[in-house]
Design an enzyme around this catalytic site. Structure first.
Site, short mmCIF file in Angstrom:
data_model
loop_
_atom_site.label_atom_id
_atom_site.label_comp_id
_atom_site.label_asym_id
_atom_site.label_seq_id
_atom_site.Cartn_x
_atom_site.Cartn_y
_atom_site.Cartn_z
N ARG A 115 133.21 57.46 10.94
CA ARG A 115 133.00 58.32 12.12
C ARG A 115 133.88 59.54 11.92
O ARG A 115 135.11 59.44 11.84
CB ARG A 115 133.39 57.58 13.40
CG ARG A 115 133.53 58.53 14.59
CD ARG A 115 133.58 57.82 15.91
NE ARG A 115 132.30 57.26 16.24
CZ ARG A 115 131.96 56.82 17.46
NH1 ARG A 115 132.83 56.89 18.44
NH2 ARG A 115 130.78 56.31 17.69
N HIS A 142 123.94 60.50 15.12
CA HIS A 142 124.48 59.17 15.47
C HIS A 142 123.36 58.13 15.25
O HIS A 142 122.85 57.54 16.20
CB HIS A 142 124.95 59.17 16.92
CG HIS A 142 125.87 58.04 17.26
ND1 HIS A 142 126.29 57.10 16.35
CD2 HIS A 142 126.46 57.68 18.45
CE1 HIS A 142 127.09 56.23 16.95
NE2 HIS A 142 127.21 56.56 18.21
N GLN A 145 123.51 54.39 16.70
CA GLN A 145 123.23 54.28 18.13
C GLN A 145 121.72 54.28 18.37
O GLN A 145 121.21 53.49 19.18
CB GLN A 145 123.88 55.46 18.86
CG GLN A 145 123.59 55.49 20.35
CD GLN A 145 124.25 54.35 21.11
OE1 GLN A 145 125.45 54.12 20.95
NE2 GLN A 145 123.49 53.64 21.94
N ASP A 237 123.53 62.11 27.74
CA ASP A 237 124.82 61.94 27.06
C ASP A 237 125.81 62.93 27.69
O ASP A 237 125.40 63.84 28.43
CB ASP A 237 124.62 62.21 25.55
CG ASP A 237 125.87 61.93 24.72
OD1 ASP A 237 126.79 61.25 25.22
OD2 ASP A 237 125.92 62.40 23.56
N CYS A 277 124.23 56.31 25.65
CA CYS A 277 124.99 55.74 24.52
C CYS A 277 126.36 55.25 24.96
O CYS A 277 126.92 54.37 24.32
CB CYS A 277 125.10 56.77 23.41
SG CYS A 277 125.80 58.35 23.95
N ARG A 305 124.12 47.35 19.99
CA ARG A 305 124.87 47.99 18.89
C ARG A 305 125.30 46.91 17.89
O ARG A 305 125.23 47.12 16.68
CB ARG A 305 126.12 48.73 19.41
CG ARG A 305 125.84 49.98 20.21
CD ARG A 305 125.16 51.06 19.38
NE ARG A 305 125.88 51.41 18.17
CZ ARG A 305 126.91 52.26 18.09
NH1 ARG A 305 127.31 52.90 19.17
NH2 ARG A 305 127.51 52.52 16.93
N1 NVA Z 1 127.87 62.93 21.95
C1 NVA Z 1 128.94 61.98 22.09
C2 NVA Z 1 128.47 60.62 21.71
C3 NVA Z 1 129.49 59.52 21.86
C4 NVA Z 1 128.98 58.19 21.45
C5 NVA Z 1 130.11 62.40 21.21
O1 NVA Z 1 129.89 62.83 20.08
O2 NVA Z 1 131.25 62.35 21.69
N1 CP Z 2 128.11 54.88 21.79
C1 CP Z 2 129.17 54.85 20.99
O1 CP Z 2 129.11 55.19 19.80
O2 CP Z 2 130.29 54.39 21.58
P1 CP Z 2 131.77 54.46 20.99
O3 CP Z 2 132.16 55.92 20.97
O4 CP Z 2 132.57 53.66 21.94
O5 CP Z 2 131.77 53.90 19.60
#
Ligand code: NVA
Ligand code: CP
Length: 322
Positions: A115, A142, A145, A237, A277, A305
């Site tokens: 990540r 992502h 997800q 989101d 998500c 997930r």
């Molecule tokens: N768009 C959000 C998704 C989190 C799962 C982010 O990148 O923070």
């Molecule tokens: N939806 C998702 O990726 O959650 P986290 O940021 O908690 O991993």
């Protein structure tokens, strides 16, 4: 379509999951089928051992609850083990080249889930390493997800092709991966975002081309209610993603009105489901009434997930079988 008993059309040959754009419709179905089977096995207490003796390195440059827990627990349920590596602690965070990190980890572990911010960092890991690389979220995509989302939609609706998903909000990593994943499976996608925050036109063009191939539609508009009209799935989101915390005030103004609320429910299909998500901000991108109401399936989605990530690992890192 019976996804649990899906018969692959071609052998699965993908080495990585960098973006779902690299995977075919058949490969996405194979992954969803694996996820559904692994879920059923887990629920009925059947042991799964396809990662026996294998290790997944999990590199995190951003926070996580669901991604971290699903990969760590998923690896363990499949008989393997996972290492949590925060970039605050490993040498990558102090400037060690990604190419060296890729080559070192390739000598010790069997797969990397990362990540991070830049998609190009994942591409570099894939280029210099010799083990599967899994995208656990970048600024661009992502995909993990979205596999869980598609699995959830299938479980709730019994089908995928021919449905309509509406996404209201930022044209961000979630919007990109939803457009790509849904368009590959013949799901119509309508995105409503304010000007200046529309999805990246390159990924929109990919999705429009995918949709043409699969007999569906991808549209980007400005009006949330236009996007939500007749939708089977409503999705949103956060207004400010990880890394954009400094833009919060500006974004709160820009996204005012880009909210899934009862007005959206009123124009969507009566039996629509609401997905997010997570993490969510009640009162911003979604009202508490909707996210905590009867259309919401966010916790089934979050649970998926785990099963979807097991499906990904079984395909990319598994010893065959389950
Ligand atoms: N768009 C959000 C998704 C989190 C799962 C982010 O990148 O923070
Ligand atoms: N939806 C998702 O990726 O959650 P986290 O940021 O908690 O991993």
């Amino acid at each position: 379509m019976d996804l649990l008993n899906y018969q692959a059309k071609t052998p699965f040959t993908q080495k990585h999951l960098l973006t779902l754009q690299d995977w075919s419709e058949d490969e996405i179905y194979q992954c969803l089928s694996h996820a559904l089977k692994l879920k059923a096995m887990q629920k009925s207490g059947q042991k799964q051992r396809c990662l026996s003796g294998k290790t997944l390195a999990m590199i995190f440059a951003k926070s996580s609850t669901r991604t971290r827990v699903s990969f760590e627990v998923g690896t363990s349920q499949l008989g393997g083990s996972a290492l949590f590596l925060s970039t605050a602690d490993i040498q990558l965070g102090r400037g060690e080249p990604i190419s060296d990190t890729a080559q070192v980890l390739s000598r010790m572990v069997d797969g990397i889930m990362i990540r991070t911010f830049k998609q190009s960092d994942l591409e570099a890991l894939a280029k210099y390493g010799s083990i599967p690389i899994i995208n656990g979220l970048t600024d661009e995509f992502h995909p993990c997800q979205v596999l869980a989302d598609l699995m959830t939609i299938y479980e709730k609706k019994g089908t995928l092709k021919g449905l309509k998903l509406a996404f209201v909000g930022d044209g961000n990593n979630m919007a990109h991966s939803l457009m790509i994943g849904c368009s590959k499976l013949g799901i119509d996608v309508a995105i409503a975002s304010p000007d200046g925050y529309k999805p990246n036109p390159v990924y929109t063009a990919w999705s429009v081309a995918n949709a043409e191939k699969h007999g569906s539609k991808v549209t980007v508009c400005t009006d949330p209610l236009e996007a939500c009209k007749d939708a089977d799935v409503l999705y949103t989101d956060v207004w400010a993603s990880m890394g954009q915390e400094g833009e919060t005030a500006v974004r709160q103004k820009a996204f005012a009105g880009y909210q899934i609320n009862t007005d959206c429910l009123a124009v969507a299909r009566k039996d629509c489901i609401f997905l997010h998500c997570l993490p969510a901000h009640r009162g911003e991108e979604v009202t508490a009434e909707v996210i905590d109401g009867p259309h919401s399936v966010i916790f089934d989605e979050a649970e998926n997930r785990l099963h979807a990530q097991k499906g990904v690992m079984a395909l990319l890192m598994g010893n065959g079988g389950f």
